[in-house]
Design a protein around this motif. Structure first.
Motif, PDB file in Angstrom:
ATOM      1  N   LEU A 113       0.832  -1.220   0.127  1.00  7.63           N
ATOM      2  CA  LEU A 113      -0.122   0.035  -0.115  1.00  7.63           C
ATOM      3  C   LEU A 113       0.943   1.216  -0.086  1.00  7.63           C
ATOM      4  CD1 LEU A 113      -2.841  -1.038   2.683  1.00  7.63           C
ATOM      5  CD2 LEU A 113      -3.148  -0.777   0.000  1.00  7.63           C
ATOM      6  N   ILE A 114       1.823   1.404   0.802  1.00  2.21           N
ATOM      7  CA  ILE A 114       2.679   2.562   0.925  1.00  2.21           C
ATOM      8  C   ILE A 114       3.377   2.782  -0.478  1.00  2.21           C
ATOM      9  CG2 ILE A 114       4.808   3.252   2.005  1.00  2.21           C
ATOM     10  CD1 ILE A 114       2.397   3.462   3.894  1.00  2.21           C
ATOM     11  N   THR A 115       3.895   1.669  -1.090  1.00  2.53           N
ATOM     12  CA  THR A 115       4.801   1.818  -2.387  1.00  2.53           C
ATOM     13  C   THR A 115       3.757   2.283  -3.423  1.00  2.53           C
ATOM     14  OG1 THR A 115       4.539  -0.513  -2.772  1.00  2.53           O
ATOM     15  CG2 THR A 115       6.614   0.376  -1.759  1.00  2.53           C
ATOM     16  N   ALA A 116       2.481   1.890  -3.370  1.00 10.35           N
ATOM     17  CA  ALA A 116       1.264   2.487  -4.191  1.00 10.35           C
ATOM     18  C   ALA A 116       1.039   3.858  -3.976  1.00 10.35           C
ATOM     19  CB  ALA A 116       0.094   1.273  -4.170  1.00 10.35           C
ATOM     20  N   GLN A 117       1.095   4.253  -2.780  1.00  7.37           N
ATOM     21  CA  GLN A 117       0.615   5.581  -2.367  1.00  7.37           C
ATOM     22  C   GLN A 117       1.862   6.598  -2.299  1.00  7.37           C
ATOM     23  OE1 GLN A 117      -1.379   4.851   1.226  1.00  7.37           O
ATOM     24  NE2 GLN A 117      -3.208   3.869   0.036  1.00  7.37           N
ATOM     25  N   SER A 118       2.929   6.221  -2.373  1.00  5.59           N
ATOM     26  CA  SER A 118       4.267   7.185  -2.062  1.00  5.59           C
ATOM     27  C   SER A 118       5.423   6.596  -3.026  1.00  5.59           C
ATOM     28  CB  SER A 118       4.591   7.386  -0.662  1.00  5.59           C
ATOM     29  OG  SER A 118       5.276   5.955  -0.196  1.00  5.59           O
ATOM     30  N   ASP A 119       6.578   7.627  -2.745  1.00  9.18           N
ATOM     31  CA  ASP A 119       7.602   7.120  -3.553  1.00  9.18           C
ATOM     32  C   ASP A 119       8.532   6.239  -2.564  1.00  9.18           C
ATOM     33  OD1 ASP A 119       7.070   8.394  -5.777  1.00  9.18           O
ATOM     34  OD2 ASP A 119       7.604  10.321  -5.335  1.00  9.18           O
ATOM     35  N   LEU A 120       8.226   6.132  -1.247  1.00  9.00           N
ATOM     36  CA  LEU A 120       9.102   5.204  -0.554  1.00  9.00           C
ATOM     37  C   LEU A 120       9.557   3.863  -1.083  1.00  9.00           C
ATOM     38  CD1 LEU A 120       7.767   5.620   3.097  1.00  9.00           C
ATOM     39  CD2 LEU A 120      10.126   6.526   2.270  1.00  9.00           C
ATOM     40  N   VAL A 121      10.710   3.465  -0.895  1.00  8.64           N
ATOM     41  CA  VAL A 121      11.290   2.399  -1.345  1.00  8.64           C
ATOM     42  C   VAL A 121      11.603   1.527  -0.168  1.00  8.64           C
ATOM     43  CG1 VAL A 121      13.053   1.276  -2.517  1.00  8.64           C
ATOM     44  CG2 VAL A 121      12.457   3.262  -3.311  1.00  8.64           C
ATOM     45  N   TYR A 122      11.502   0.152  -0.382  1.00  9.24           N
ATOM     46  CA  TYR A 122      11.594  -0.714   0.894  1.00  9.24           C
ATOM     47  C   TYR A 122      12.792  -1.849   0.508  1.00  9.24           C
ATOM     48  CZ  TYR A 122       7.383   0.055   3.482  1.00  9.24           C
ATOM     49  OH  TYR A 122       6.382   0.631   4.324  1.00  9.24           O
ATOM     50  N   TYR A 123      13.632  -1.839   1.770  1.00  7.01           N
ATOM     51  CA  TYR A 123      14.492  -2.701   1.642  1.00  7.01           C
ATOM     52  C   TYR A 123      13.911  -4.141   2.790  1.00  7.01           C
ATOM     53  CZ  TYR A 123      17.405  -0.084  -1.037  1.00  7.01           C
ATOM     54  OH  TYR A 123      18.021   0.315  -2.247  1.00  7.01           O
ATOM     55  N   SER A 124      14.355  -5.402   2.496  1.00  3.61           N
ATOM     56  CA  SER A 124      13.936  -6.364   3.570  1.00  3.61           C
ATOM     57  C   SER A 124      15.212  -6.109   4.633  1.00  3.61           C
ATOM     58  CB  SER A 124      13.986  -7.535   2.848  1.00  3.61           C
ATOM     59  OG  SER A 124      14.112  -8.594   4.019  1.00  3.61           O
ATOM     60  N   GLY A 125      14.564  -6.114   5.632  1.00  2.00           N
ATOM     61  CA  GLY A 125      15.408  -6.143   6.857  1.00  2.00           C
ATOM     62  C   GLY A 125      15.290  -7.350   7.841  1.00  2.00           C
ATOM     63  N   LEU A 150      11.465  -9.305  -1.926  1.00  2.00           N
ATOM     64  CA  LEU A 150      11.791  -9.236  -3.281  1.00  2.00           C
ATOM     65  C   LEU A 150      10.780  -9.266  -4.184  1.00  2.00           C
ATOM     66  CD1 LEU A 150      15.479 -10.620  -3.116  1.00  2.00           C
ATOM     67  CD2 LEU A 150      14.962  -8.021  -3.580  1.00  2.00           C
ATOM     68  N   ALA A 151       9.656 -10.418  -3.755  1.00  2.00           N
ATOM     69  CA  ALA A 151       8.756 -10.854  -4.839  1.00  2.00           C
ATOM     70  C   ALA A 151       7.644  -9.685  -4.842  1.00  2.00           C
ATOM     71  CB  ALA A 151       8.284 -11.986  -4.242  1.00  2.00           C
ATOM     72  N   VAL A 152       7.665  -8.899  -3.800  1.00  2.00           N
ATOM     73  CA  VAL A 152       6.588  -7.607  -3.629  1.00  2.00           C
ATOM     74  C   VAL A 152       7.155  -6.537  -4.118  1.00  2.00           C
ATOM     75  CG1 VAL A 152       5.041  -9.004  -1.935  1.00  2.00           C
ATOM     76  CG2 VAL A 152       6.802  -7.305  -1.012  1.00  2.00           C
ATOM     77  N   GLY A 153       8.380  -6.376  -4.299  1.00  2.00           N
ATOM     78  CA  GLY A 153       8.958  -5.111  -5.040  1.00  2.00           C
ATOM     79  C   GLY A 153      10.071  -4.493  -4.247  1.00  2.00           C
ATOM     80  N   ALA A 154      10.443  -4.962  -3.246  1.00  2.67           N
ATOM     81  CA  ALA A 154      11.623  -4.485  -2.589  1.00  2.67           C
ATOM     82  C   ALA A 154      12.727  -4.427  -3.534  1.00  2.67           C
ATOM     83  CB  ALA A 154      12.070  -5.313  -1.162  1.00  2.67           C
ATOM     84  N   ALA A 155      13.577  -3.229  -3.132  1.00  4.70           N
ATOM     85  CA  ALA A 155      14.437  -2.791  -4.164  1.00  4.70           C
ATOM     86  C   ALA A 155      15.786  -3.599  -3.719  1.00  4.70           C
ATOM     87  CB  ALA A 155      15.088  -1.229  -3.794  1.00  4.70           C
TER      88      ALA A 155
END
Length: 306
Positions: A183-195, A204-209
């Motif tokens: 939801l966040i990546t659909a609504q903003s430009d924030l990029v995600y990294y798996s921690g 990675l499958a859901v689009g993490a950088a």
């Protein structure tokens, strides 16, 4: 020296490791030569990003001067082509601002800002804290959402508000909320990294950088191959690599604290001379070391044990 920025979709590279902080054998001083050896080892084995002075780097037990010295030593070791970030967050806003400013001219590509821990602030308090730290320098910010340690997760609206800040670019997520991230990546430009190493493939499958890993200390090559497979759209190859990584994740992340396991594994691989940690962490016991050795020895594609 200047490092060329990564593509906007991957502001902090793709394969990162939250690096350990080596100490002298008695734990009294940093071992900067050993830190440089670890950093060089990580870069040689698949990592394009190193995150210093985080939890795995035992940041609660290192002084501000030690943190700065570590960054300088690692940059000297890896040269200008590797993304470096440093943790500057704490549960004290003034101290976090001071620490961010101390890192402003250290040739970093960003700072890691953890959700303030222990104090359990409100979401408004978290927003104010994070924005003040982000405003303290020109460095980009990687948020660190880890409620298992901080006690408070970053709420949906909080993430959207922080995303409006020009220097807050990404989130290192260790709470495993894949739906929130979608939801966040659909609504903003924030990029995600798996921690969270156990969820790297899922993220990675859901689009993490990319990933910020602890297991990357000993299996960076396999992690880099898995990230590359996902980017190439080869899910079967990524799944196979994930299965190969699973016993390493189990060995490093579930039997002792990550910093202890990572240092012990580096000793077993001949990268570190000893696995000294600072209290309150305790070193691995002989049975734990033997069990870790057995687990790592069974995995193909990681550096050999000595």
């Amino acid at each position: 020296m200047t490092v060329q920025p990564a593509p906007a979709a991957r502001p902090f590279g793709t394969v990162g490791t939250a690096m350990v902080t080596p100490f002298s054998e008695d734990g009294e001083k940093l071992d900067l030569e050993a830190a440089q050896a670890v950093a060089a080892h990580l870069v040689a084995h698949g990592n394009d990003c190193l995150v210093l002075n985080g939890t795995t780097g035992e940041s609660p037990t290192t002084s501000d001067a030690e943190k700065v010295a570590l960054v300088r030593a690692v940059r000297e070791a890896v040269g200008p082509g590797i993304t470096l970030l440093a943790g500057v967050g704490s549960n004290d806003t003034r101290h976090s601002i001071e620490l961010a400013r101390a890192h402003a001219d250290l040739d970093l590509q960003g700072v890691l800002v953890v959700t303030p821990y222990y104090s359990k602030p409100s979401q408004e308090g978290i927003i104010a804290h994070t924005e003040q730290v982000a405003d303290a320098t020109e460095l980009p910010v990687l948020l660190y959402d880890i409620p298992g340690r901080s006690g408070v997760p970053l709420a949906h609206e909080t993430l959207l508000r922080l995303a409006q800040h020009e220097r807050i670019l990404a989130v290192k997520d260790a709470k495993g909320d894949l739906q929130q991230a979608a939801l966040i990546t659909a609504q903003s430009d924030l990029v995600y990294y798996s921690g969270e190493d156990a969820l790297n493939l899922a993220w990675l499958a859901v689009g993490a950088a990319g990933i910020v890993s602890v297991v990357g200390h000993v299996a960076g090559d396999l992690e880099a191959q898995m990230v590359a497979a996902v980017q190439a759209g080869d899910l079967p190859a990524a799944q196979q690599l994930n299965r190969r990584l699973a016993p390493v994740v189990e060995a490093v992340m579930t039997r002792m604290p990550g910093a202890v396991a990572a240092k012990t594994a580096l000793v077993l691989q001949g990268v570190l001379p000893h696995a000294t940690v600072r209290g309150p962490l305790a070193p691995a016991s002989a049975p734990q070391m033997a069990e870790l050795r057995e687990s790592l020895a069974a995995v193909e594609g990681i550096p050999p044990l000595v």
